[in-house]
Each structure stands twice: as structure tokens, then as C-alpha cells.
Design a protein around this motif. Structure first.
Motif, mmCIF file in Angstrom:
data_model
loop_
_atom_site.group_PDB
_atom_site.id
_atom_site.type_symbol
_atom_site.label_atom_id
_atom_site.label_comp_id
_atom_site.label_asym_id
_atom_site.label_seq_id
_atom_site.Cartn_x
_atom_site.Cartn_y
_atom_site.Cartn_z
ATOM 1 N N PRO A 1 0.801 -1.234 0.000
ATOM 2 C CA PRO A 1 0.000 0.000 0.000
ATOM 3 C C PRO A 1 0.833 1.284 0.000
ATOM 4 O O PRO A 1 0.390 2.295 -0.553
ATOM 5 C CB PRO A 1 -0.831 -0.111 1.280
ATOM 6 N N ASP A 2 2.041 1.254 0.552
ATOM 7 C CA ASP A 2 2.912 2.436 0.506
ATOM 8 C C ASP A 2 3.288 2.812 -0.921
ATOM 9 O O ASP A 2 3.724 3.931 -1.178
ATOM 10 C CB ASP A 2 4.206 2.202 1.297
ATOM 11 N N CYS A 3 3.142 1.866 -1.847
ATOM 12 C CA CYS A 3 3.503 2.093 -3.245
ATOM 13 C C CYS A 3 2.302 2.443 -4.122
ATOM 14 O O CYS A 3 2.472 2.758 -5.296
ATOM 15 C CB CYS A 3 4.194 0.851 -3.807
ATOM 16 N N TRP A 4 1.105 2.378 -3.560
ATOM 17 C CA TRP A 4 -0.090 2.687 -4.332
ATOM 18 C C TRP A 4 -0.092 4.165 -4.730
ATOM 19 O O TRP A 4 0.400 5.024 -4.009
ATOM 20 C CB TRP A 4 -1.345 2.370 -3.532
ATOM 21 N N GLY A 5 -0.658 4.449 -5.869
ATOM 22 C CA GLY A 5 -0.808 5.836 -6.332
ATOM 23 C C GLY A 5 0.461 6.440 -6.915
ATOM 24 O O GLY A 5 0.499 7.635 -7.190
ATOM 25 N N ARG A 6 1.487 5.646 -7.137
ATOM 26 C CA ARG A 6 2.760 6.157 -7.678
ATOM 27 C C ARG A 6 2.955 5.837 -9.156
ATOM 28 O O ARG A 6 3.970 6.180 -9.735
ATOM 29 C CB ARG A 6 3.933 5.576 -6.892
ATOM 30 N N GLY A 7 2.003 5.123 -9.751
ATOM 31 C CA GLY A 7 2.124 4.761 -11.162
ATOM 32 C C GLY A 7 2.934 3.496 -11.406
ATOM 33 O O GLY A 7 3.211 3.146 -12.549
#
Length: 163
Positions: free
Chosen positions: A91-97
Motif C-alpha cells: 500500500p505504501d507504493c499505491w498511487g505512484r504509477g
């Protein structure tokens, strides 16, 4: 193998702790077609499934800092010369493309290295972020499946690769 921001290395048993930490998160499991993993042995079984003959699975790491980010897998599908994809990130990597970046990379890999004709992806209907990624990359919904344990549909996406 590398994308612009991620390094992909073949998945194997030494990734079990990373896979366990990722797949044990409720936020991740709620969008997957498996229950939240509760121990290291279950993570090892998932790795065995994703690395069975004909499968191509990769642990994903951020190039900057080397942090484990997620997993990408290509698995034989029922259709001839088709592969199913699985991708999930911390989840820390979500929204980064990252999902679009790595899926785009593996579309080319499947076309050029594996001579696949099509890719299939199964996405829980309410997972709008994953659906947007697939649609931006040219995947289209070909089926909506209903399961008793899902409040919505499991959407089947397909992308023809032209091989």
C-alpha cells in the motif's frame, strides 16, 4: 530486468518473507482472489504457485533505496497462447504509477519473449485504481463473474497482443 523506477528479479523462496509481509495485509488481500496469508508456509505455497512450470513471476523492488514493492506474475491461462497476470503492491507504493509502469513493461515482455497472443487479468469490481490501469493500457472487460464471497463482480479483462 528493470523499468524506469523498479527492478524485477525472478521470484523464488528467498522472497518468502517479503511476500508474507505483503500478502498478510488486509488492504492487499481484499483485492486478491486469495485470503490474507497468515504464515510463512502460506507465502511459500503462493510462491510455488507463481513459479510453477510455464509461469514467470518476479519480485519488484524500488530502484531508489531497494525497498520491496510488490509482485508481478504471468501464468498460463485456459486460452491457447494466453497468459494471466497478477500484480500487487505494498500500500505504501499505491498511487505512484508503479502498476502501469510494470504492467506496460510485462506486456512487451509477454509479446516479445513469450510470444503470447493475449493477456488476461481478473480484478475485483470495486478496485477502480487497477481497473483504470488496465484500461489505460488497452485491456477491455470481456466477462463479469459473480462469487458468493464477493460483494461485487470479478471482472475479466483481456488484451490482445497480436502475435
Amino acid at each position: 530486468m528493470e523499468t524506469m523506477r523498479l527492478r524485477a528479479e525472478p521470484l523464488n523462496s528467498r522472497h518468502a518473507k517479503d511476500i508474507y509481509r505483503l500478502a498478510s495485509l488486509e488492504a492487499v488481500a481484499r483485492y486478491m482472489r486469495f485470503s490474507r496469508i497468515t504464515n510463512l508456509a502460506e507465502a511459500c505455497r503462493l510462491i510455488e504457485e507463481y513459479t510453477a512450470p510455464g509461469c514467470h513471476a518476479f519480485a519488484l523492488y524500488e530502484k531508489e533505496g531497494g525497498r520491496f514493492a510488490g509482485l508481478f506474475a504471468l501464468k498460463p491461462a485456459e486460452q491457447k497462447k494466453a497468459l494471466g497476470i497478477s500484480v500487487f503492491f505494498h500500500p505504501d507504493c499505491w498511487g505512484r504509477g508503479y502498476a502501469q509502469e510494470v504492467t506496460g513493461f510485462f506486456i512487451s515482455y509477454a509479446r516479445q519473449k513469450l510470444a503470447a497472443h493475449a493477456l488476461l487479468a481478473w480484478v475485483v469490481e470495486e478496485n477502480t485504481a487497477s481497473r483504470r490501469v488496465l484500461e489505460k493500457l488497452g485491456f477491455v472487460v470481456i466477462q463479469a463473474l459473480q462469487f458468493d464471497d464477493l460483494p461485487s463482480h470479478l471482472l475479466v479483462y483481456q488484451l490482445f497482443l497480436g502475435n
